[in-house]
Design an enzyme around this catalytic site. Structure first.
Site, PDB file in Angstrom:
ATOM      1  NE  ARG A  45      -4.303  -1.494   0.575  1.00 27.23           N
ATOM      2  CZ  ARG A  45      -4.494  -2.175  -0.317  1.00 27.23           C
ATOM      3  NH1 ARG A  45      -3.503  -2.700  -1.491  1.00 27.23           N
ATOM      4  NH2 ARG A  45      -5.728  -3.032  -0.392  1.00 27.23           N
TER       5      ARG A  45
ATOM      6  CG  HIS B  86      -3.882  -0.383  -6.637  1.00 29.00           C
ATOM      7  ND1 HIS B  86      -4.001   0.296  -5.365  1.00 29.00           N
ATOM      8  CD2 HIS B  86      -3.816  -1.718  -6.430  1.00 29.00           C
ATOM      9  CE1 HIS B  86      -4.336  -0.755  -4.359  1.00 29.00           C
ATOM     10  NE2 HIS B  86      -4.246  -1.947  -5.044  1.00 29.00           N
TER      11      HIS B  86
HETATM   12  C1  GLV Z   1      -5.562  -4.968  -3.926  1.00 27.83           C
HETATM   13  O1  GLV Z   1      -5.020  -3.782  -3.600  1.00 27.83           O
HETATM   14  C2  GLV Z   1      -6.025  -5.988  -2.851  1.00 27.83           C
HETATM   15  O2  GLV Z   1      -5.945  -5.622  -1.597  1.00 27.83           O
HETATM   16  O3  GLV Z   1      -6.562  -6.908  -3.181  1.00 27.83           O
END
Ligand code: GLV
Length: 320
Positions: A235, A283
């Site tokens: 993250r 992401h």
């Molecule tokens: C993506 O970021 C997840 O947490 O699966």
């Protein structure tokens, strides 16, 4: 008289919310696997007291407030940091995360790409190509390029095994000791410095918790080997971005591959965009696969309906 839509007569419902996943596809999959429920997509809920389960990704803050009969909340991802930040979810309602469900292999492929990109210096060759230069660089063989996997849960283990199979020495780091692993795993803050000093490249796949938020700061980067690399698949909140920029500018880090950021989408003003040694992706290292994820969620709802514990329940104290 209008025809009732399929499932309209059913009282019990499952709430679905995600800005990234197709609600029609999910409604079909969940209603096929759980024909005793109808699926409703936020905010179109007929009667909030009918909702017994929620399947969500980054839901609006107050969406659980009126759901008085909710039995469990399922995350459409492996990470549950945004759900845990929602204080309106009662403490006794289980929050369940995805366990792998096809995410681990995708993230491992992403990690492998990043490791090879840096180990084989493709970023340098790209620059040389732009200068039309034919210039072989010294080679670092895989067997002397140690990769450190920061976070050694379901996803970290798949990445470690895949990289080991490609001939890279791999070490891991975790908050607590791990059983049944062949990889050497460093444990806790006392062993973090040794882990960092031993890694030529660090891949972050930690969950975001109170303990891990901001872990990758100036001190962290200063303990990494000069000229090493950093890949972030965890993250954005793990990283103090200004400290990462400084580590890159000072040459401590020779490159970074970043899939997650403190604020997403990454601002057009961010200086990361322009850095030659930084690779940016939006992401996407692991995207939720509807078939695999819905199978897992359906099995878990069946377990709860037959009064058994679902798999992947989050420990709220621990944060994952
Ligand atoms: C993506 O970021 C997840 O947490 O699966």
């Amino acid at each position: 008289m209008t025809e009732p839509i399929a499932g309209e007569h059913l009282r019990k419902s499952i709430l679905f919310f995600s800005e990234f996943d197709d609600p029609r596809k999910w409604r079909g999959l969940l209603e096929r696997g759980l024909p005793q429920f109808r699926v409703e997509c936020w905010p179109e809920i007929k009667d909030p007291s009918d909702v017994e389960y929620a399947v969500v990704w980054n839901p609006p803050r107050d969406c659980f407030k009126s759901l008085v009969n909710i039995k469990a909340i399922f995350s459409l991802g492996a990470g549950v940091d945004s759900l845990l930040a929602d204080n309106s979810i009662p403490a006794d309602i289980p929050i369940v995360r995805l366990l792998d469900a096809g995410l681990a292999r995708q993230m491992s492929h992403y990690a492998i790409y990043g490791v090879l990109h840096f180990q084989r210096q493709f970023f340098e060759y790209r620059r040389l190509q732009a200068q039309e230069k034919w210039s072989p660089l010294p080679v670092t063989l895989a067997n002397s390029f140690t990769v450190g996997v920061l976070g050694f849960g379901t996803i970290g283990r798949v990445i470690a095994t895949d990289l080991e199979n490609l001939g890279f020495p791999v070490i891991g780091w975790a908050n607590s000791s791990k059983s049944n692993v062949d990889t050497e795993v460093y444990v806790g803050m006392t062993e973090l410095d040794d882990f960092l000093a031993s890694s030529q490249l660090v891949i972050n796949v930690l969950p975001l918790t109170a303990e891990t938020r901001g872990l990758c700061d100036e001190r962290f980067f200063s303990r990494m080997r000069p000229g090493s690399y950093f890949i972030n698949l965890g993250r954005g909140g793990h990283v103090i971005e200004s400290d990462l920029e400084k580590a890159i500018d000072s040459g401590r880090l020779a490159g970074a591959m970043l899939d997650v950021f403190a604020s997403e989408p990454l601002s057009p003003k961010s200086s990361f965009w322009k850095r030659e040694s930084v690779l940016i992706t939006p992401h996407i290292s692991g995207v939720t696969l509807a078939e695999e994820a819905s199978d897992q969620i359906i099995s878990n709802i069946c377990l709860i309906e037959s009064r058994q514990s679902p798999n992947g329940v989050v420990d709220r104290e621990r944060g994952y």
